[in-house]
Design a protein around this motif. Structure first.
Motif, PDB file in Angstrom:
ATOM      1  N   LYS A 116       0.839  -1.194   0.000  1.00 19.20           N
ATOM      2  CA  LYS A 116       0.000   0.000   0.000  1.00 19.20           C
ATOM      3  C   LYS A 116       0.880   1.252   0.000  1.00 19.20           C
ATOM      4  O   LYS A 116       1.923   1.287   0.634  1.00 19.20           O
ATOM      5  CB  LYS A 116      -0.919   0.015   1.217  1.00 19.20           C
ATOM      6  CG  LYS A 116      -1.960  -1.085   1.210  1.00 19.20           C
ATOM      7  CD  LYS A 116      -2.901  -0.957   2.404  1.00 19.20           C
ATOM      8  CE  LYS A 116      -3.972  -2.040   2.387  1.00 19.20           C
ATOM      9  NZ  LYS A 116      -4.894  -1.923   3.550  1.00 19.20           N
ATOM     10  N   GLU A 117       0.401   2.244  -0.685  1.00 19.55           N
ATOM     11  CA  GLU A 117       1.159   3.491  -0.795  1.00 19.55           C
ATOM     12  C   GLU A 117       0.918   4.375   0.426  1.00 19.55           C
ATOM     13  O   GLU A 117      -0.222   4.614   0.824  1.00 19.55           O
ATOM     14  CB  GLU A 117       0.756   4.235  -2.071  1.00 19.55           C
ATOM     15  CG  GLU A 117       1.636   5.416  -2.411  1.00 19.55           C
ATOM     16  CD  GLU A 117       1.318   5.991  -3.778  1.00 19.55           C
ATOM     17  OE1 GLU A 117       1.928   5.522  -4.773  1.00 19.55           O
ATOM     18  OE2 GLU A 117       0.453   6.896  -3.858  1.00 19.55           O
ATOM     19  N   ALA A 118       1.995   4.873   1.013  1.00 18.04           N
ATOM     20  CA  ALA A 118       1.896   5.773   2.158  1.00 18.04           C
ATOM     21  C   ALA A 118       2.008   7.236   1.753  1.00 18.04           C
ATOM     22  O   ALA A 118       1.456   8.120   2.417  1.00 18.04           O
ATOM     23  CB  ALA A 118       2.990   5.455   3.177  1.00 18.04           C
ATOM     24  N   TRP A 119       2.730   7.484   0.664  1.00 16.07           N
ATOM     25  CA  TRP A 119       2.972   8.881   0.243  1.00 16.07           C
ATOM     26  C   TRP A 119       3.403   8.898  -1.210  1.00 16.07           C
ATOM     27  O   TRP A 119       4.063   7.984  -1.690  1.00 16.07           O
ATOM     28  CB  TRP A 119       4.076   9.481   1.118  1.00 16.07           C
ATOM     29  CG  TRP A 119       4.755  10.690   0.532  1.00 16.07           C
ATOM     30  CD1 TRP A 119       4.314  11.977   0.537  1.00 16.07           C
ATOM     31  CD2 TRP A 119       6.005  10.707  -0.187  1.00 16.07           C
ATOM     32  NE1 TRP A 119       5.211  12.794  -0.112  1.00 16.07           N
ATOM     33  CE2 TRP A 119       6.258  12.042  -0.554  1.00 16.07           C
ATOM     34  CE3 TRP A 119       6.945   9.715  -0.516  1.00 16.07           C
ATOM     35  CZ2 TRP A 119       7.398  12.416  -1.257  1.00 16.07           C
ATOM     36  CZ3 TRP A 119       8.076  10.080  -1.225  1.00 16.07           C
ATOM     37  CH2 TRP A 119       8.297  11.427  -1.576  1.00 16.07           C
ATOM     38  N   ARG A 120       3.011   9.952  -1.903  1.00 11.15           N
ATOM     39  CA  ARG A 120       3.473  10.193  -3.267  1.00 11.15           C
ATOM     40  C   ARG A 120       3.766  11.677  -3.406  1.00 11.15           C
ATOM     41  O   ARG A 120       3.017  12.524  -2.902  1.00 11.15           O
ATOM     42  CB  ARG A 120       2.428   9.759  -4.298  1.00 11.15           C
ATOM     43  CG  ARG A 120       2.830  10.051  -5.748  1.00 11.15           C
ATOM     44  CD  ARG A 120       1.914   9.344  -6.733  1.00 11.15           C
ATOM     45  NE  ARG A 120       2.106   7.887  -6.675  1.00 11.15           N
ATOM     46  CZ  ARG A 120       3.042   7.231  -7.352  1.00 11.15           C
ATOM     47  NH1 ARG A 120       3.876   7.892  -8.147  1.00 11.15           N
ATOM     48  NH2 ARG A 120       3.135   5.927  -7.245  1.00 11.15           N
TER      49      ARG A 120
END
Length: 508
Positions: free
Chosen positions: A349-353
């Protein structure tokens, strides 16, 4: 990201050329050495190693000297700048078509292993319109990640969010322009972003040290900032000797950061770019949990560049969550087993972009970086020592490169009508030296306003660090200002930059 456009990144050599005038006769004896020299490696992150001599033969260095001459010619220059222009023109005419690879190296080799700031005097040309104090505030862009960490019930996910927050600043740190060194007593304030109040102050001149404090309803951030550098010829190693700590307010946990070192490649030859290979360690000093991430070094053909991988560990040093990503793009996480393998039934899962950035921005600024210079993020009754008010920074921000280059050596008097344009870094530094003489004559010590020098000494991987702690006086100041209805509206663009301890520049 560092641009491959030589118009954007090539200015560094033009500035080094300008700085070499400080060596006097050595400059005239070594004009041949401007073209090329032995012993320095040019590293292309997309293609390995280029030959320095071939790079020089393309004429890029001569073009950069030509650019410096054009900047000086276009400006309204004083006698000192006129003499500098004459020296540059003579160097340009004398510059041979053939390559003397030794003469330049004879000048520069004595600086190997030294602090890069002692190498040459760097003019405005290679600066970005931001001080180092503002650069410290750039970490606040994704402060919502610390809000999430404070709200998080899972102690390991808390570390995922907090570590990702520290990683997020590396996107901005890859810019190759140099921030202005803060003047002793200079400050920077920021509000109107994520409910944060931010204050930073230059607390020491020798050695250069800054202190910062940020706070909102979820977290407290404190930093004592100091760097150690080593010049290596065509690169410089930067060791972050500071201490960065975050306190999450809900549970009172304290997080301590040890960042990796940074390497700036191709200072003289080639396209300048930044890498930060090594370990980043974030430790929960309250529970013993920690994160260990490895910033991959840039390999052949750019392999591994920007990549970050590692784990969140519990106090027993068992991996609980794996983290992976690129510090210039995004970070993701996934629960893992004791062997570090992803747990079945879970997904990454992505935490930050990273947020979208302006296209073709001259300094490769993000939208948030531009906000740091804006008075929209300034509080009511801005301190007159604030970095936004620096006349050299202001001139450069306005985009008049010719004027900004001339500002470095201009010595005009400060007046209310032209104070945002009539004084450059050299003049500020001259005033700073006069302040030091004044203090010594009066047997005074410089005392920061918003931070206290403590007796605490903390070890870092690169040496011991004296700690400056936030004293709480800024919060009292802000509360008094914000609660007052009698504060007169002031045109901040007309304010005079004033970090000075004494009204007079010389001792009485």
């Amino acid at each position: 990201m560092a641009s491959s456009d030589p118009k954007q990144t090539g200015g560094f050599f033009a500035s080094l050329t300008a700085g070499l005038s400080n060596f006097g006769s050595a400059m005239n004896k070594s004009v041949n050495g401007f073209i090329g020299y032995e012993g320095l490696e040019v590293v292309n992150p997309e293609g390995g190693t280029e030959d320095a001599e071939d790079e020089a033969k393309r004429g890029r260095w001569k073009q950069e000297l030509q650019l410096t001459i054009r900047i000086l010619r276009n400006g309204a220059i004083n006698q000192e700048a006129q003499l500098q222009l004459g020296a540059f023109e003579a160097a340009y005419v004398a510059m041979p078509k053939s390559i003397d690879r030794d003469s330049y190296w004879k000048i520069m080799q004595k600086y190997i292993g030294s602090d890069v700031t002692s190498m040459v005097t760097l003019p405005v040309l290679i600066f970005e319109p931001m001080s180092m104090l503002q650069k410290m505030a750039e970490l606040m862009e994704y402060s919502y990640l610390l809000d999430l960490a404070d709200e998080c019930e899972d102690p390991h996910m808390r570390l995922v969010y907090a570590t990702t927050w520290f990683i997020s600043v590396y996107y901005g740190l890859q810019r190759t322009w140099k921030p202005f060194n803060p003047i002793l007593g200079e400050t920077y304030e920021m509000v109107n972003h994520g409910g944060i109040t931010f204050i930073a102050e230059q607390v020491s001149h020798h050695p250069p040290m800054s202190a910062g404090h940020a706070e909102n309803e979820h977290f407290i951030y404190d930093i004592t900032s100091k760097v150690k550098t080593k010049f290596l010829g065509n690169s410089v190693d930067i060791y972050p000797m500071g201490r960065s700590r975050v306190t999450l307010k809900r549970d009172g946990v304290v997080l301590d950061l040890v960042p990796p070192p940074t390497k700036v490649n191709n200072l003289i030859l080639g396209r300048t770019w930044v890498d930060s290979p090594g370990e980043m360690i974030l430790t929960n000093l309250t529970t013993g949990d920690k994160v260990v991430l490895y910033f991959q070094p840039c390999g052949w053909l750019g392999a591994g560049r920007y990549e970050v991988d590692g784990y969140v560990y519990n106090a027993a040093e068992e991996p609980k969550i794996l983290m992976t990503g690129k510090w210039n793009e995004s970070m993701s996480y996934q629960p893992c087993d004791p062997e570090g393998e992803p747990l079945p039934g879970t997904e990454l899962k992505e935490a930050w972009r990273v947020a979208d950035a302006p296209e073709n921005d001259r300094f490769q600024y993000t939208h948030f970086a531009h906000k740091l210079n804006s008075f929209d993020t300034a509080p009511k009754k801005l301190l007159d020592s604030d970095s936004r008010l620096r006349p050299d920074r202001y001139a450069l921000e306005k985009g008049d490169l010719s004027q900004a280059g001339v500002e470095k050596s201009r010595a005009t008097d400060f007046s209310s009508a032209q104070h945002m344009h009539g004084i450059g870094p050299a003049k500020l530094e001259e005033r700073q030296r006069a302040e030091k003489k004044n203090r010594e004559a009066k047997a005074h010590q410089f005392t920061p306003k918003w931070f206290d020098h403590t007796s605490e000494i903390t070890p870092t991987p690169w040496g011991d660090l004296e700690i400056y702690s936030y004293n709480g006086k800024y919060a009292e100041h802000r509360a008094a200002v914000d609660s007052s209805d009698s504060i007169e509206e002031i045109d901040v663009t007309s304010m005079e930059f004033n970090p000075w301890q004494y009204e007079k520049s010389g001792p009485e």
